[in-house]
Motif scaffolding. Structure first.
Motif, PDB file in Angstrom:
ATOM      1  N   ASN A  82      -5.345  -2.328  -3.476  1.00  6.96           N
ATOM      2  CA  ASN A  82      -5.277  -1.419  -2.230  1.00  6.96           C
ATOM      3  C   ASN A  82      -6.525  -1.709  -1.401  1.00  6.96           C
ATOM      4  O   ASN A  82      -6.390  -1.693  -0.472  1.00  6.96           O
ATOM      5  CB  ASN A  82      -5.110  -0.157  -2.808  1.00  6.96           C
ATOM      6  CG  ASN A  82      -3.981   0.575  -3.121  1.00  6.96           C
ATOM      7  OD1 ASN A  82      -2.939   0.075  -2.746  1.00  6.96           O
ATOM      8  ND2 ASN A  82      -3.890   1.401  -4.186  1.00  6.96           N
ATOM      9  N   CYS A 142      -5.440  -4.813   0.637  1.00  6.57           N
ATOM     10  CA  CYS A 142      -4.573  -4.390   1.579  1.00  6.57           C
ATOM     11  C   CYS A 142      -5.381  -3.606   2.635  1.00  6.57           C
ATOM     12  O   CYS A 142      -5.120  -4.046   3.998  1.00  6.57           O
ATOM     13  CB  CYS A 142      -3.569  -3.159   1.247  1.00  6.57           C
ATOM     14  SG  CYS A 142      -2.257  -4.022  -0.061  1.00  6.57           S
ATOM     15  N   ASP A 143      -6.293  -2.933   2.413  1.00  7.60           N
ATOM     16  CA  ASP A 143      -7.362  -2.307   3.711  1.00  7.60           C
ATOM     17  C   ASP A 143      -8.081  -3.456   4.331  1.00  7.60           C
ATOM     18  O   ASP A 143      -7.984  -3.181   5.648  1.00  7.60           O
ATOM     19  CB  ASP A 143      -8.176  -1.320   2.858  1.00  7.60           C
ATOM     20  CG  ASP A 143      -7.285  -0.057   2.132  1.00  7.60           C
ATOM     21  OD1 ASP A 143      -6.395   0.372   2.990  1.00  7.60           O
ATOM     22  OD2 ASP A 143      -7.874   0.686   1.489  1.00  7.60           O
ATOM     23  N   GLY A 195       2.719   1.292  -3.748  1.00  3.57           N
ATOM     24  CA  GLY A 195       1.859   1.347  -4.993  1.00  3.57           C
ATOM     25  C   GLY A 195       2.559   1.273  -6.405  1.00  3.57           C
ATOM     26  O   GLY A 195       3.075   0.159  -6.641  1.00  3.57           O
ATOM     27  N   LYS A 199       0.612  -1.007  -0.030  1.00  2.00           N
ATOM     28  CA  LYS A 199       0.026  -0.011  -0.043  1.00  2.00           C
ATOM     29  C   LYS A 199       0.829   1.176  -0.148  1.00  2.00           C
ATOM     30  O   LYS A 199       0.361   2.343  -0.552  1.00  2.00           O
ATOM     31  CB  LYS A 199      -0.754  -0.059   1.301  1.00  2.00           C
ATOM     32  CG  LYS A 199      -1.788   0.965   1.335  1.00  2.00           C
ATOM     33  CD  LYS A 199      -2.970   1.095   2.594  1.00  2.00           C
ATOM     34  CE  LYS A 199      -3.821   2.131   2.515  1.00  2.00           C
ATOM     35  NZ  LYS A 199      -4.961   2.145   3.574  1.00  2.00           N
TER      36      LYS A 199
END
Length: 405
Positions: free
Chosen positions: A110, A113-114, A67, A64
């Motif tokens: 992403n 990942c969150d 990127g 994250k």
């Protein structure tokens, strides 16, 4: 506090703790699935990152943070990874063959990942709740390793009953992770150690004794878990006694060894010792007695230099050998009593001790020419000369000539 009479499995609070442990295991499995998804999506961008960062949460944070950035040196990874791993990641990223990801793939990565970070936060809340109740569920285990480590051990083992049935060597490995040292030395790293290394006792132990302390902690934790699973001591006194025993043992290991005391000589006996005597011992002493020649070689005369085998004081010294006369090594050695006795016995055995002849002795002689001959051996004993005169050739025989056909 739960009463002593209720069985542990029937306690509703314990059932809640077991459900929380099962929930934490499900969260862990879900994090692993999401980690595999993130690796598959991010592999075209940075394929070497998954071999450098093994932990799923750390990997999600790094992905994250980086990127689509191609120059990793511009990304601040401080606080996410150790400084050694950050350096290896930066060097590897400068030579990677990866390409930037499409925008939709990066967005899904992403989001994953969150989700992984949210699941990790939820797992921490569950473990915090379990930790807050560990003083009532497992007081003895918490007294040894602490509430946080006890909650992690219970959550990984699948409950207090499962932890009590587990051998100590497996308790030591609960929570052990594969460590990536990035080519650095393994001398200071502790392998085959799980959650036990987070305890206060382990951290305060010198590094040279930490593996022994880890094995001792695992053994005592297993005993404390068995006491807690049967509600043997809800007050936690057994766990505190175990902790004190561990502390004393570690202090004992660090003590220097006792100084070596000088050993006094034994008290001499007033009575003389019994020694073997007799003819056999006297013969043995006579056989191995030192000779007169060796006595002279071992003795030196004051003010007179000794001769040596190589001259000028080099080689083996001769002591007082040959110093009485002309300087040559002339030593008159008489035959020892034992050697004289053996020679006399051998002579008597071969030739007889008296002048009488043997009964088998005969004065008849067989010759190839004259046949049987009566002769006196002493008569011509003085005629026997040296060489081949009396042994090989006869004085009366002649050479014969053989005719060939």
């Amino acid at each position: 506090m739960s009463s002593h009479g209720i069985v542990l499995e029937d306690d509703p609070e314990y059932q809640l703790i077991v459900d929380c442990n099962a929930l934490s295991v499900d969260i862990e499995n879900e994090i692993v699935i999401i980690h595999n998804f993130i690796r598959d999506k991010y592999r075209p961008k940075f394929p070497e990152l998954e071999s450098l960062v093994h932990h799923p949460i750390d990997y999600a944070r790094v992905v994250k943070k980086i990127g689509n950035e191609m120059d990793v040196t511009l990304v601040d990874l401080e606080g996410l990874l150790p400084s050694a791993i950050i350096m290896v990641v930066s060097v590897t990223a400068s030579t990677t063959s990866g390409k930037p990801l499409p925008e939709e793939v990066l967005t899904k990565t992403n989001e994953a990942c969150d989700r992984a970070l949210a699941l990790d936060s939820a797992k921490k809340k569950v473990l915090d709740f379990v930790e807050s109740r560990m003083g009532f569920i497992a007081p003895n285990l918490s007294a040894i390793v602490g509430s946080a480590v006890a909650a992690k051990l219970m959550g990984t083992a699948g409950g207090l009953t499962s932890l009590a049935k587990m051998p100590a060597c497996n308790v030591q490995l609960l929570g052990a992770k594969r460590k990536n040292l990035a080519g650095f030395s393994t001398a200071t790293s502790q392998f085959r150690v799980g959650y036990v290394e987070q305890t206060e006792i382990f951290q305060t132990t010198p590094p040279s004794l930490r593996m022994r302390a880890c094995r001792l902690l695992a053994a005592k934790s297993t005993l404390a878990a068995r006491v807690d699973s049967t509600r043997g001591d809800p007050s936690g006194n057994t766990g505190r006694a175990f902790r004190e025993e561990i502390r004393k043992k570690i202090e004992k290991w660090q003590e220097p060894p006792p100084a070596k005391q000088p050993k006094p000589l034994p008290v001499p006996d007033s009575e003389p010792k019994k020694k073997r005597g007799g003819r056999r011992l006297r013969k043995m002493k006579e056989r191995y007695a030192i000779t007169d020649m060796r006595k002279l070689a071992n003795r030196m005369q004051f003010g007179i230099p000794e001769e040596s085998s190589l001259g000028d004081g080099l080689g083996e010294g001769y002591g007082m050998l040959g110093q009485a006369g002309s300087g040559k090594l002339r030593v008159s050695m008489g035959q020892s009593k034992l050697a004289a006795k053996v020679a006399k016995k051998f002579k008597e055995k071969n030739y007889g001790s008296s002048g009488a002849t043997s009964g088998l002795t005969s004065s008849l002689a067989f010759t190839p020419v004259q046949g049987i001959e009566l002769s006196n051996p002493q008569a011509y004993a003085h005629q026997l000369g040296g060489g081949t005169q009396s042994t090989y050739f006869s004085e009366t025989g002649t050479f014969s000539k053989i005719k060939r056909i």
